[in-house]
Design a protein around this motif. Structure first.
Motif, mmCIF file in Angstrom:
data_model
loop_
_atom_site.group_PDB
_atom_site.id
_atom_site.type_symbol
_atom_site.label_atom_id
_atom_site.label_comp_id
_atom_site.label_asym_id
_atom_site.label_seq_id
_atom_site.Cartn_x
_atom_site.Cartn_y
_atom_site.Cartn_z
ATOM 1 N N UNK A 52 31.369 16.261 72.915
ATOM 2 C CA UNK A 52 31.945 15.274 73.817
ATOM 3 C C UNK A 52 30.866 14.542 74.616
ATOM 4 N N UNK A 53 29.628 14.556 74.116
ATOM 5 C CA UNK A 53 28.519 13.922 74.832
ATOM 6 C C UNK A 53 28.028 12.655 74.148
ATOM 7 N N UNK A 133 39.312 11.085 76.628
ATOM 8 C CA UNK A 133 38.377 10.597 75.623
ATOM 9 C C UNK A 133 39.127 9.773 74.579
ATOM 10 N N UNK A 134 38.410 8.828 73.977
ATOM 11 C CA UNK A 134 38.891 8.090 72.824
ATOM 12 C C UNK A 134 37.890 8.241 71.697
ATOM 13 N N UNK A 135 38.351 8.038 70.469
ATOM 14 C CA UNK A 135 37.447 8.064 69.323
ATOM 15 C C UNK A 135 36.940 6.645 69.080
ATOM 16 N N UNK A 166 33.241 10.826 70.150
ATOM 17 C CA UNK A 166 34.203 10.896 71.243
ATOM 18 C C UNK A 166 33.555 10.271 72.475
ATOM 19 N N UNK A 167 34.223 9.270 73.050
ATOM 20 C CA UNK A 167 33.698 8.556 74.206
ATOM 21 C C UNK A 167 34.666 8.686 75.372
ATOM 22 N N UNK A 199 30.105 4.051 74.552
ATOM 23 C CA UNK A 199 31.330 4.092 75.322
ATOM 24 C C UNK A 199 32.500 3.462 74.607
ATOM 25 N N UNK A 200 33.647 3.470 75.286
ATOM 26 C CA UNK A 200 34.879 2.935 74.708
ATOM 27 C C UNK A 200 35.207 1.545 75.237
#
Length: 286
Positions: A52-53, A133-135, A166-167, A199-200
């Motif tokens: 998740x980083x 988080x979003x992909x 994952x962002x 990022x997302x």
């Protein structure tokens, strides 16, 4: 780090689906010909290690079966993909993406079909330890390079890994990812620094500064420079590559110390956003 299993299906398309077969499965086909001669998409998932980083991982393998088929009423259309991610604790999350297909003429100077992603960010979110988080899809990995458009040769099955991360939802995350400091061209003109938005959300980096090893060797990003989620750009020493954003110092001599140094990326206020040691400046592993 967490282990997850991915799988996918193609639930719908924006084209006339009367010649489609396999909607709702991981192998969708189209064309007014027998099934074995249709063109189509395949998605194959697998077991992956996810973090998740912002670390990238292979979401799955995308294959375009590009066979000569009769002209379609609408040569450009979208095909939707749903990817299910099952984490090692048994929880599952579905993430959706849209692939834009360009069924080009089978003859002519450029018969290759083109596949794009209109958006690289899943609209769905997953919450882990209170953080959403979003992909984000970085792109298609072909021949060791991650590209944002899939170019598919006519008359065969063409594959690429779909690379994702994952962002944090609703945030940009701009980082330095690579310093290519040993150029092979004259005066090492092909040196570059690679920058990525993990990022997302889009990141406006207008006025940001990329610092080289000596004072005064700075590149300032022009107004209107925006990094989309998952997008990479490069700043070359003295080459222009539009496919990487077209950024160049325009300096007719090497910039990046071949022994080692630290690249710095600062925002318009002068705050360091990201730094990347390379060569002999990389900290020793404990």
């Amino acid at each position: 780090m967490s282990t997850a299993v991915t799988s996918g299906s193609w639930p719908s398309a924006t084209a006339d689906t009367s010649t489609f077969t396999g909607l709702g499965t991981d192998h969708v086909r189209w064309g007014n010909v027998a099934d074995g001669a249709k063109s189509g998409y395949v998605f194959r998932g697998g077991t992956v290690e996810v973090q998740l980083d912002g670390t990238e991982f292979t979401l799955g393998t995308f294959t375009h079966e590009n066979f000569p088929i009769p002209a379609l009423p609408t040569p450009q259309f979208d095909v939707d993909l749903t990817v299910r991610v099952e984490f090692e604790d048994g929880t599952t999350s579905d993430f959706s993406f849209r692939f834009h297909h360009n069924e080009t003429p089978n003859e002519g100077p450029a018969p290759e079909d083109l596949v794009d992603l209109p958006t690289f960010v899943s609209p769905e979110e997953v919450t882990v330890d209170g953080q959403k988080y979003q992909v984000v899809i970085s792109g298609f990995k072909q021949n060791g390079q991650i590209v944002r458009q899939f170019v598919s040769a006519e008359g065969g099955a063409n594959s690429a890994d779909v690379v994702a991360l994952f962002a944090r939802a609703g945030e940009p995350d701009v980082v330095l990812t690579n310093v290519h400091y040993r150029g092979q061209a004259t005066q090492q003109a092909d040196e570059y620094v690679e920058i990525m938005n993990r990022g997302s959300e889009p990141a406006d980096i207008s006025g940001w500064r990329l610092g080289a090893d000596d004072a005064g060797q700075d590149y300032v990003f022009p107004q209107g420079t925006v990094l989309q989620p998952g997008e990479r750009i490069r700043v070359y020493t003295n080459e222009s590559h539009p496919e990487w954003g077209g950024h160049s110092y325009g300096i007719n001599r090497p910039i990046w110390n071949n022994q080692g140094d630290t690249a710095l990326l600062q925002n318009a206020d002068g705050d360091t956003v990201s730094d990347l040691p390379y060569g002999n400046k990389v900290p020793a592993t404990p």
